[in-house]
Write an enzyme that holds these catalytic residues in place. Structure first.
Site, PDB file in Angstrom:
ATOM      1  N   CYS A  86      35.969  41.740  30.962  1.00 58.60           N
ATOM      2  CA  CYS A  86      36.497  42.707  31.930  1.00 58.60           C
ATOM      3  C   CYS A  86      37.991  42.502  32.150  1.00 58.60           C
ATOM      4  CB  CYS A  86      35.682  42.615  33.214  1.00 58.60           C
ATOM      5  SG  CYS A  86      36.592  42.542  34.740  1.00 58.60           S
ATOM      6  N   GLY A  87      38.750  43.558  31.959  1.00 52.58           N
ATOM      7  CA  GLY A  87      40.211  43.476  32.013  1.00 52.58           C
ATOM      8  C   GLY A  87      40.731  43.035  33.372  1.00 52.58           C
ATOM      9  N   HIS A  88      40.123  43.540  34.440  1.00 47.24           N
ATOM     10  CA  HIS A  88      40.582  43.170  35.774  1.00 47.24           C
ATOM     11  C   HIS A  88      40.301  41.694  36.052  1.00 47.24           C
ATOM     12  CE1 HIS A  88      41.621  47.227  36.597  1.00 47.24           C
ATOM     13  NE2 HIS A  88      40.403  47.654  36.345  1.00 47.24           N
ATOM     14  N   CYS A  89      39.205  41.179  35.456  1.00 47.50           N
ATOM     15  CA  CYS A  89      38.893  39.756  35.612  1.00 47.50           C
ATOM     16  C   CYS A  89      39.948  38.925  34.904  1.00 47.50           C
ATOM     17  CB  CYS A  89      37.523  39.425  35.027  1.00 47.50           C
ATOM     18  SG  CYS A  89      36.179  40.392  35.715  1.00 47.50           S
TER      19      CYS A  89
END
Ligand SMILES: *[C@@H]1O[C@H](CO)[C@@H](O)[C@H](O)[C@H]1NC(C)=O
Ligand SMILES: *[C@@H]1O[C@H](CO)[C@@H](O)[C@H](O)[C@H]1NC(C)=O
Ligand SMILES: *[C@@H]1O[C@H](CO)[C@@H](O)[C@H](O)[C@H]1NC(C)=O
Ligand SMILES: CC(=O)N[C@H]1CO[C@H](CO)[C@@H](O)[C@@H]1O
Length: 533
Positions: A86-89
């Site tokens: 996950c990019g936001h992670c």
């Protein structure tokens, strides 16, 4: 994307607010857990896992078997549930690690931990994790702070201690009020009352402001308080703003939070790297922006009038000053402005992304005030950005559209017009540029098919909102002003079929372009590859 590309994830997320009606968009990658669980079933875990607590860069690595032990051993534990893809992670990870290091150093026993939610399906299910990343404080409480190291540290400290300092005498009160630009003090007749409890809750949530609380009558008297009141003390503007509590009515937590947030902002906020998160975090949807060149004395003098006008709109419209020399220069292109256009005013609603332009050059407080009121009253037409029509806009196979010629060309009743809405920086747009040229070439002599393109970062079209680049819209001939979004494969053959067939594709001919997206691991539609705003 837009507005300005910042190195800070937080600022980047917030900056979207002036770019697109996208508050909160991209905050979490929602709804991915279904596939994740399916993948999980495939992966049989063989190794025996112990309850040992291991850490990675000061962050405890938790799983089903050591989770309880971690909760038992640490007084306050912030747990991040993440997915490796996950990019936001990934964006949060370095900030999280840094915060973990700072907190661990301070030996307050405030620890940060992480759980790979794609592996630990039992834990994810137990805590109802449906998006990534999710941060939970154990004793379980949702994390509400900012997603950077400073924000995490502030939030954890606030949760660990009393949210408001108890004030007993005049000296310590004066000292606290003097210690920060903004300090909020609650004056209550009794600290056990309902009002004080709500005040504590609000203080616990607004972690970047310092709070004090008192029940001493002598202190109330000193600050001119005669009933239960929350005061915002600040080193700017009117210095002290009171929020007297209605003794009849229950104190509303939301209302008090809003009062504190609104009144802790300066009446006119200058847009800088430091203030941008406050500007967007205030959740005031209307912004009035004054662009000036601060080195020009006559422009600097306008700020006084601007401030005078701002007072009447406090909480409703946020007045923002933008210096075209500094950080503000990054914002200019988003409004289609050049630095020499200063001084100028723009009104923007950050939810609808509608912009409004003041017609007159009169920057008096009165003129600014009535323009602002007129926009709020719906009396001003929104302003749509447009480049000038290039002289050779129709000389090439692909016609160049801008805001000013769009209506005439796209809604021409005798033509079928296929338009690519693109951004100059977008990779997916560049990838399809040559096939669009080929398409233009193929139909350049066609009697009623027009292939066109529009730079959607510099031209806005009324009633057409572009959510990602490229977006392809087909405007069939006829009086109905129809618009059909093309969502299929981006190759010459499929485009041609679509056009020859009058703007529809036979279903079985639809081709899936990017197979790796089929399982929904990308935010875009399965049949599209495009850069989201
Ligand atoms: C933790 O403390 C050590 C020693 O005082 C220091 O060298 C280190 O930079 C600190 N780490 C953080 C993340 O503050
Ligand atoms: C602001 O004004 C000064 C003085 O006229 C000028 O030198 C400078 O280039 C201007 N700044 C910008 C960004 O246009
Ligand atoms: C945009 O939509 C509004 C409301 O549906 C309509 O009144 C207006 O005519 C539309 N404008 C254009 C240019 O299509
Ligand atoms: C979990 C899941 O839906 N997997 C599918 C992902 O996409 C491939 C290719 O289309 C399918 O074969 C999988 O079943």
């Amino acid at each position: 994307m837009g507005y300005f590309k910042s190195h800070l994830v937080l600022v980047l997320l917030l900056s979207l607010a002036w770019v697109a009606p996208s508050w909160g968009e991209g905050e979490e990658d929602q709804g991915k857990e279904v596939e994740v669980q399916q993948k999980e079933e495939v992966k049989e875990k063989e190794e025996v896992i112990s309850a040992e607590l291991l850490e990675e860069d000061d962050v405890l690595v938790l799983h089903q078997h050591n989770f309880d032990r971690a909760l038992h051993e640490h007084r306050l534990l912030l747990v991040k549930f993440y997915a490796p893809w996950c990019g936001h992670c990934q964006a949060l990870a370095p900030e999280y690690t840094q915060a973990a290091g700072i907190l661990k150093n301070e030996s307050l026993d405030l620890r940060l931990a992480k759980v790979d939610a794609t592996e630990e399906t039992v834990l994810s299910a137990e805590f109802g994790i449906t998006g990534y990343p999710v941060l939970k404080l154990f004793r379980p409480t949702d994390y509400t702070g900012a997603r950077d190291s400073q924000g995490i540290v502030l939030w954890m400290k606030r949760k660990a201690g009393a949210s408001a300092t108890l004030l007993q005498d005049k000296d310590s009160t004066a000292e606290l009020i003097d210690s920060h630009d903004v300090v909020v003090v609650g004056f209550f007749k009794e600290l056990q009352g309902e009002g004080a409890q709500v005040f504590y809750e609000v203080a616990s949530d607004i972690v970047d402001i310092t709070f004090g609380i008192t029940e001493k009558v002598e202190l109330s008297q000193k600050y001119g308080i005669t009933q239960d009141t929350v005061c915002v003390f600040k080193k700017f503007d009117e210095k002290q703003t009171d929020f007297p509590l209605d003794s009849e009515q229950r104190l509303d937590k939301e209302e008090l939070s809003r009062f504190i947030v609104v009144h802790s902002l300066e009446l006119v906020m200058e847009f800088t790297s430091k203030t941008s998160s406050k500007i967007f975090g205030a959740k005031i949807l209307n912004h009035l922006l004054l662009f000036i060149n601060k080195t020009v004395e006559s422009q600097l003098e306008m700020v006084g009038n601007f401030r005078e006008a701002a007072a009447a709109f406090r909480g409703q419209v946020l007045f923002v000053l933008i210096d075209v020399n500094g950080y503000g220069a990054n914002v200019l292109h988003f409004f289609g402005l050049k630095s020499h256009d200063a001084p100028t005013l723009r009104f923007i609603n950050i939810e609808t992304n509608r912009k409004y332009c003041m017609a007159s050059e009169d920057f008096s407080a009165q003129a600014v005030g009535s323009f602002t009121q007129d926009v709020l009253d719906g009396k001003v037409k929104p302003h749509f950005m447009s480049k000038e029509i290039p002289e050779d806009w129709d000389k090439q196979p692909v016609k160049v559209l801008v805001g000013k010629n769009f209506e005439k060309v796209a809604f021409d009743e005798t033509k079928n017009v296929f338009v690519k809405f693109y951004a100059p920086w977008c990779a997916h747009c560049k990838a399809m540029a040559s096939v669009w040229e080929e398409l233009g070439e193929k139909y350049k002599d066609h009697e009623n098919i027009i292939i066109a393109k529009l730079d959607a970062t510099a031209n806005e079209i009324e009633n057409i909102t572009i959510h990602g680049y490229p977006t392809l819209h087909y405007f069939p001939a006829g009086p109905d002003r129809k618009m059909i979004e093309y969502k299929s494969a981006r190759d010459l053959e499929t485009f041609s079929k679509f056009l020859e067939n009058g703007g529809i594709l036979p279903m079985e001919k639809e081709v899936v372009e990017t197979p790796e997206d089929v399982n929904g691991t990308s935010p875009s539609d399965a049949t599209e590859a495009r850069d989201e705003l």
